[in-house]
Design an enzyme around this catalytic site. Structure first.
Site, short mmCIF file in Angstrom:
data_model
loop_
_atom_site.label_atom_id
_atom_site.label_comp_id
_atom_site.label_asym_id
_atom_site.label_seq_id
_atom_site.Cartn_x
_atom_site.Cartn_y
_atom_site.Cartn_z
N LYS A 234 0.81 -1.23 0.00
CA LYS A 234 0.00 0.00 0.00
C LYS A 234 0.84 1.27 0.00
O LYS A 234 2.04 1.26 0.28
CB LYS A 234 -1.00 -0.04 1.15
CG LYS A 234 -2.13 -1.02 0.80
CD LYS A 234 -3.36 -0.90 1.64
CE LYS A 234 -4.43 -1.83 1.04
NZ LYS A 234 -5.48 -2.16 1.98
N ARG A 268 -3.60 -10.36 4.38
CA ARG A 268 -4.03 -10.30 2.97
C ARG A 268 -2.86 -9.76 2.15
O ARG A 268 -2.45 -8.62 2.33
CB ARG A 268 -5.25 -9.38 2.86
CG ARG A 268 -5.85 -9.28 1.48
CD ARG A 268 -7.05 -8.35 1.49
NE ARG A 268 -7.68 -8.27 0.18
CZ ARG A 268 -7.26 -7.50 -0.81
NH1 ARG A 268 -6.21 -6.73 -0.66
NH2 ARG A 268 -7.89 -7.51 -1.97
N1 HH2 Z 1 -7.49 -3.73 0.48
C1 HH2 Z 1 -7.80 -3.72 -0.82
C2 HH2 Z 1 -8.91 -4.42 -1.29
N2 HH2 Z 1 -9.67 -5.15 -0.44
N3 HH2 Z 1 -10.11 -5.94 1.73
C3 HH2 Z 1 -9.82 -5.97 3.03
N4 HH2 Z 1 -10.57 -6.68 3.88
N5 HH2 Z 1 -8.76 -5.27 3.54
C4 HH2 Z 1 -7.95 -4.51 2.76
O1 HH2 Z 1 -7.02 -3.88 3.28
C5 HH2 Z 1 -8.24 -4.45 1.35
C6 HH2 Z 1 -9.36 -5.19 0.88
C7 HH2 Z 1 -6.97 -2.93 -1.78
O2 HH2 Z 1 -5.98 -3.74 -2.33
P1 HH2 Z 1 -6.06 -4.46 -3.76
O3 HH2 Z 1 -7.16 -5.49 -3.77
O4 HH2 Z 1 -4.73 -4.99 -4.10
O5 HH2 Z 1 -6.36 -3.31 -4.77
P2 HH2 Z 1 -7.65 -2.81 -5.52
O6 HH2 Z 1 -8.66 -2.40 -4.50
O7 HH2 Z 1 -7.16 -1.67 -6.36
O8 HH2 Z 1 -8.19 -3.95 -6.35
#
Ligand code: HH2
Length: 298
Positions: A234, A268
């Site tokens: 992040k 995660r």
């Molecule tokens: N962060 C992201 C997405 N979903 N869910 C939970 N529970 N906690 C998190 O910190 C979280 C999440 C963001 O990361 P990513 O899926 O890699 O990116 P994007 O939202 O751009 O798909």
């Protein structure tokens, strides 16, 4: 299906449909599989079913315990997608991963109709970044199906959340929010053993807020539910190490070490192999600490 790690000191049990998850030897690794064109770190990489399944298999081989599949990006400024598009991207991948990978599947969605189809296709965890506030039918779906649910904190929406996040006491306010969402979930018929909590790193938080949340992460572990840490790659890590998204693995490992030491149950991550090793070493050390965070919702 029962997932059991053998040697932890924290007797937390999570029920996710017919899957029973324990955390007996420390945290479980949730590998991220984004089937989006625009996710902040892996957008566009796994758009075909074949690419998605191969990545899920690779994460399984590298030690993932759960696969979290998302079809709508929640990065700051991301454009929302409608239900039809989310179903089109997500469901065939959930079905294909379910057919080839022997791990519990989580779906990262805020829409109850999408979650319902995903659960029918085999998902056992709903990762709801709006903590049951985005869709009035979501709580009922979780209660009815018995799947697990992640209740995550976010200030604002992905479109606006990084404009001007404000807190008086970030840790206390988010802990209070998570307590309230837990009470709401239970009032809707969701069992305590279905609930996972997450303070939501990067979702309406400034640099100082993200660091404070991690520095006092044990506060969230003491709430009595499995605790998820979503720090992987992040921006707050990028701000410290001054590296682009793909080069934030070492920085992520530092954040994960702290989260595990302070009681995280689910990590995660995008880089499964490296973070599995990080979590394994830190949790082995933390089992030798004389004071540890005891959590029990059984
Ligand atoms: N962060 C992201 C997405 N979903 N869910 C939970 N529970 N906690 C998190 O910190 C979280 C999440 C963001 O990361 P990513 O899926 O890699 O990116 P994007 O939202 O751009 O798909």
């Amino acid at each position: 299906m029962t997932l059991t790690n053998q040697s932890s000191s924290r007797p937390v049990v999570l029920t996710a449909g017919s899957t029973r998850i324990t955390f007996e030897s420390g945290p479980l690794l949730m590998g991220v599989l984004n089937v989006t064109p625009d996710s902040f770190s892996d957008g566009g990489a796994y758009l075909t079913i074949e690419q998605a399944v191969n990545h899920a298999r690779q994460m399984q081989a590298e030690g993932a315990d759960i696969i979290d599949i998302g079809a709508e990006s929640s990065r700051p400024g991301a454009r929302p997608i409608d239900e039809t598009e989310e179903l089109r991207r997500l469901i065939p991948v959930v079905e294909a991963v379910r057919a080839t990978v022997a791990l519990p599947i989580s779906v990262d969605t805020t829409k109850a109709a999408v979650a319902r189809r995903a659960v029918q296709a085999g998902a056992v965890i709903v990762n709801d970044i709006r903590a049951l506030q985005g869709d009035s039918l979501m709580a009922g779906l979780v209660a009815e199906t018995g799947v697990a649910v992640v209740l995550m904190h976010m200030q604002g929406t992905p479109q606006t959340m990084q404009a001007a996040p404000r807190y008086n006491n970030v840790v206390e306010e988010i802990a209070q929010f998570l307590r309230e969402r837990t009470q709401f979930a239970i009032a809707q018929g969701i069992r305590p053993s279905q609930i996972i909590l997450d303070p939501g790193f990067g979702f309406g938080k400034l640099q100082e807020h993200n660091l404070q949340l991690l520095a006092e992460f044990e506060t969230f572990a003491k709430l009595g539910y499995p605790l998820l840490a979503g720090v992987s790659r992040k921006q707050f890590i990028g701000n410290l190490v001054r590296q682009p998204v793909q080069e934030r693995g070492y920085g992520t490992a530092g954040a994960i070490a702290v989260a595990v030491l302070k009681g995280a149950h689910i990590i995660r991550v995008h880089d499964v192999r490296a973070m599995k090793d990080t979590a394994t070493v830190v949790s082995a050390i933390s089992r030798h600490a004389r004071s540890s965070v005891e959590v029990s919702n059984a």
